[in-house]
Design an enzyme around this catalytic site. Structure first.
Site, mmCIF file in Angstrom:
data_model
loop_
_atom_site.group_PDB
_atom_site.id
_atom_site.type_symbol
_atom_site.label_atom_id
_atom_site.label_comp_id
_atom_site.label_asym_id
_atom_site.label_seq_id
_atom_site.Cartn_x
_atom_site.Cartn_y
_atom_site.Cartn_z
ATOM 1 N N CYS A 20 -6.788 13.431 6.776
ATOM 2 C CA CYS A 20 -7.391 13.462 5.436
ATOM 3 C C CYS A 20 -6.962 14.650 4.577
ATOM 4 O O CYS A 20 -6.364 14.454 3.522
ATOM 5 C CB CYS A 20 -8.909 13.417 5.557
ATOM 6 S SG CYS A 20 -9.496 11.847 6.200
HETATM 7 N N1 LIG Z 1 -10.270 9.247 9.419
HETATM 8 C C1 LIG Z 1 -11.229 9.887 8.764
HETATM 9 O O1 LIG Z 1 -11.810 10.854 9.243
HETATM 10 C C2 LIG Z 1 -11.623 9.448 7.368
HETATM 11 C C3 LIG Z 1 -12.764 10.016 6.786
HETATM 12 C C4 LIG Z 1 -13.109 9.623 5.496
HETATM 13 C C5 LIG Z 1 -12.326 8.707 4.806
HETATM 14 N N2 LIG Z 1 -11.220 8.192 5.406
HETATM 15 C C6 LIG Z 1 -10.405 7.223 4.640
HETATM 16 O O2 LIG Z 1 -10.618 5.931 5.195
HETATM 17 C C7 LIG Z 1 -9.429 5.143 5.060
HETATM 18 C C8 LIG Z 1 -9.020 4.633 6.437
HETATM 19 O O3 LIG Z 1 -8.686 5.747 7.261
HETATM 20 P P1 LIG Z 1 -8.670 5.669 8.848
HETATM 21 O O4 LIG Z 1 -8.457 7.050 9.345
HETATM 22 O O5 LIG Z 1 -9.854 4.906 9.308
HETATM 23 O O6 LIG Z 1 -7.335 4.788 9.060
HETATM 24 P P2 LIG Z 1 -6.857 4.085 10.426
HETATM 25 O O7 LIG Z 1 -5.379 4.016 10.302
HETATM 26 O O8 LIG Z 1 -7.486 4.755 11.597
HETATM 27 O O9 LIG Z 1 -7.462 2.609 10.334
HETATM 28 C C9 LIG Z 1 -7.139 1.690 9.348
HETATM 29 C C10 LIG Z 1 -7.278 0.280 9.904
HETATM 30 O O10 LIG Z 1 -7.039 -0.642 8.841
HETATM 31 C C11 LIG Z 1 -6.368 -1.768 9.390
HETATM 32 N N3 LIG Z 1 -5.758 -2.539 8.310
HETATM 33 C C12 LIG Z 1 -4.651 -2.282 7.579
HETATM 34 N N4 LIG Z 1 -4.473 -3.236 6.670
HETATM 35 C C13 LIG Z 1 -5.472 -4.130 6.818
HETATM 36 C C14 LIG Z 1 -5.819 -5.337 6.164
HETATM 37 N N5 LIG Z 1 -5.114 -5.839 5.150
HETATM 38 N N6 LIG Z 1 -6.926 -5.989 6.578
HETATM 39 C C15 LIG Z 1 -7.663 -5.502 7.597
HETATM 40 N N7 LIG Z 1 -7.384 -4.379 8.242
HETATM 41 C C16 LIG Z 1 -6.310 -3.694 7.863
HETATM 42 C C17 LIG Z 1 -5.399 -1.170 10.373
HETATM 43 O O11 LIG Z 1 -4.967 -2.124 11.323
HETATM 44 C C18 LIG Z 1 -6.263 -0.070 10.992
HETATM 45 O O12 LIG Z 1 -6.960 -0.525 12.143
HETATM 46 C C19 LIG Z 1 -8.383 6.065 4.419
HETATM 47 O O13 LIG Z 1 -8.404 5.868 3.041
HETATM 48 C C20 LIG Z 1 -8.901 7.443 4.742
HETATM 49 O O14 LIG Z 1 -8.460 8.418 3.822
HETATM 50 C C21 LIG Z 1 -10.860 8.519 6.678
#
Ligand SMILES: NC(=O)c1ccc[n+]([C@@H]2O[C@H](COP(=O)([O-])OP(=O)(O)OC[C@H]3O[C@@H](n4cnc5c(N)ncnc54)[C@H](O)[C@@H]3O)[C@@H](O)[C@H]2O)c1
Length: 430
Positions: free
Chosen positions: A266
């Protein structure tokens, strides 16, 4: 309420499971079949404390299911959270391809659904993305009108990896960006299960709250590192200094931990994305640019320090303890350890790495390093040791654990070791 979570990675899965724990019915949707199969089987595809137990319990109580079908997920839910990735492009600006894709697909599904639904963006997206990309796609592909036929909101997620589930269950605040009152009311009702203040804003303001929060915290870390880099030259322990600073209520003690810099999925990407967004708005956010620049150089300081102490690294065995970007996670995205290990390898060192959870993920990034099953094994025959993550188990290490080293040079990049148990080590800023 019935909720779907589209994209079940660190943010989506933790959010979905948290909402199920609080009594909602949640359906997790992901395009990754393997991930969905694991969730269905009660196995967490990521490591987060307490997550797997909570998944199992929620499935048992029939409050959690998983699917690869977007249609099924949306059909079964009143509110759908978009939690897909928002990575960086090469120039640091936000890459919206996943958001583009999912909002078009959700629009197509919405077309055939009856009843009122709310689509809420939870992915971190730069201000105006929901209005400029998500809403137009939903409207175009559904043939329906946002704010009339369906609702739209933006509910940023503030969880920290390593305590994700706990953060979802006990948030400091809930920010709801709403397109219209009806969307906001539905989202406020959904979040009424949490004991936290709710702030209702415009969609753009909610998007900016998330970036401003991350940018502030990242800048705070870079500030601590700046002071730390000077403290090191002064022979001062920056942790003593920051204790004195952090007790000031106006400052707070959090995010003043100097070391090898912030990492993770992030802070680095979000601050850069905000910088790039600022530039497209005709404003150059120089404070944030500098916070990023300082952070980029910070991991290399520990290698410079090591070279000062050990001389040439060519052919030397360097033990690296800790690969995850922070403790209690297996996530290595943007981990400072990536830069440190690649720099060690560039200097011709042989890396002997150990991490309690993240070795498997790190191996994909750095296949040339050697991986060991314990700190003691990694330390065997090492000419020096770098500690890069403050895993609780490193706090338990004693002089005895380091006795297998060939030469005893121990440098911490995080405050990880216990000076009452281990002697003769130094820190990157202390
Ligand atoms: N990781 C964190 O701590 C955190 C905290 C706050 C916000 N975020 C935000 O949340 C969002 C996701 O981050 P993350 O770390 O969970 O990512 P991640 O890569 O761990 O997970 C994302 C998931 O989305 C899936 N995906 C992709 N395209 C898709 C689609 N069209 N339909 C369904 N599923 C789909 C992927 O297969 C994956 O499992 C980002 O914008 C990130 O900035 C993350």
């Amino acid at each position: 309420m019935n909720i779907s979570v589209i994209g079940t990675g660190y943010a989506g899965l933790s959010t979905g499971v948290g909402l199920a724990v609080k009594g909602h019915h949640v359906i997790c949707m992901d395009i990754d079949e393997n991930r969905v199969d694991k969730i269905k089987a009660g196995v967490s595809p990521i490591y987060e404390p307490g997550l797997e137990e909570a998944i199992k319990a929620a499935i048992r109580e029939e409050r959690l299911e998983a699917t690869t079908s977007l249609e099924e997920a949306m059909k079964k839910s009143d509110v759908g959270f978009i939690c897909v990735p928002t990575p960086s492009k090469r120039d640091g600006s936000i890459d919206l391809k996943f958001i583009e894709h999912v909002s078009r697909d959700m629009g197509r599904v919405l077309e055939g659904l009856e009843g009122y639904r709310v689509v809420a963006v939870k992915s971190t997206v730069v201000p105006d993305t929901t209005e400029r990309v998500v809403i137009p796609n939903l409207e175009e592909f559904s043939g329906r009108k946002a704010g009339q036929d369906f609702g739209v909101g933006m509910v940023p997620e503030f969880l920290r990896e390593g305590s994700a589930l706990q953060d979802v269950l006990e948030p400091d605040r809930i920010v709801i960006g709403e397109l219209d009152k009806r969307s906001g009311d539905a989202l406020e009702e959904l979040h009424s299960v949490f004991d936290a203040p709710v702030i209702r804003t415009s969609i753009r303001a909610a998007e900016l709250v998330k970036y401003a929060s991350n940018a502030f915290l990242a800048t705070k870390v870079s500030f601590a590192n700046e002071i730390g880099n000077m403290a090191k030259r002064l022979g001062v322990d920056v942790y003593e200094v920051m204790k004195g600073v952090g007790l000031d209520k106006r400052v707070s003690p959090h995010f003043l931990r100097a070391g090898i810099g912030f990492g993770g999925s992030c802070f680095p990407k979000d601050v850069m994305a905000l910088v790039r967004k600022g530039i497209t708005l005709g404003y150059e956010p120089r404070l944030l640019e500098e916070a990023v620049r300082l952070n980029q150089g910070q991991p290399l300081r520990i290698v410079d320090l090591l070279r000062k102490r050990a001389g040439s690294l060519k052919g030397r065995n360097i033990a690296v303890l800790g690969l995850a970007f922070k403790p209690e996670t297996d996530d290595v995205r943007e981990s400072p350890a990536i830069k440190v290990v690649s720099e060690l390898l560039r200097y011709g060192a042989r890396v002997r790495a150990y991490d309690p959870r993240a070795a498997e993920n790190f191996r994909k990034v750095s296949p040339r390093a050697g991986y060991f099953r314990s700190a003691q094994e990694a330390l065997k025959g090492a000419d020096a040791c770098l500690v890069l993550t403050e895993w609780p188990e490193f706090r338990e290490l004693t002089d005895q654990d380091f006795s297998g080293m060939r030469e005893r040079i121990i440098i911490e990049g995080r405050k990880a070791l216990n000076p009452n148990r281990v002697s003769g080590f130094e820190g990157v800023c202390w």
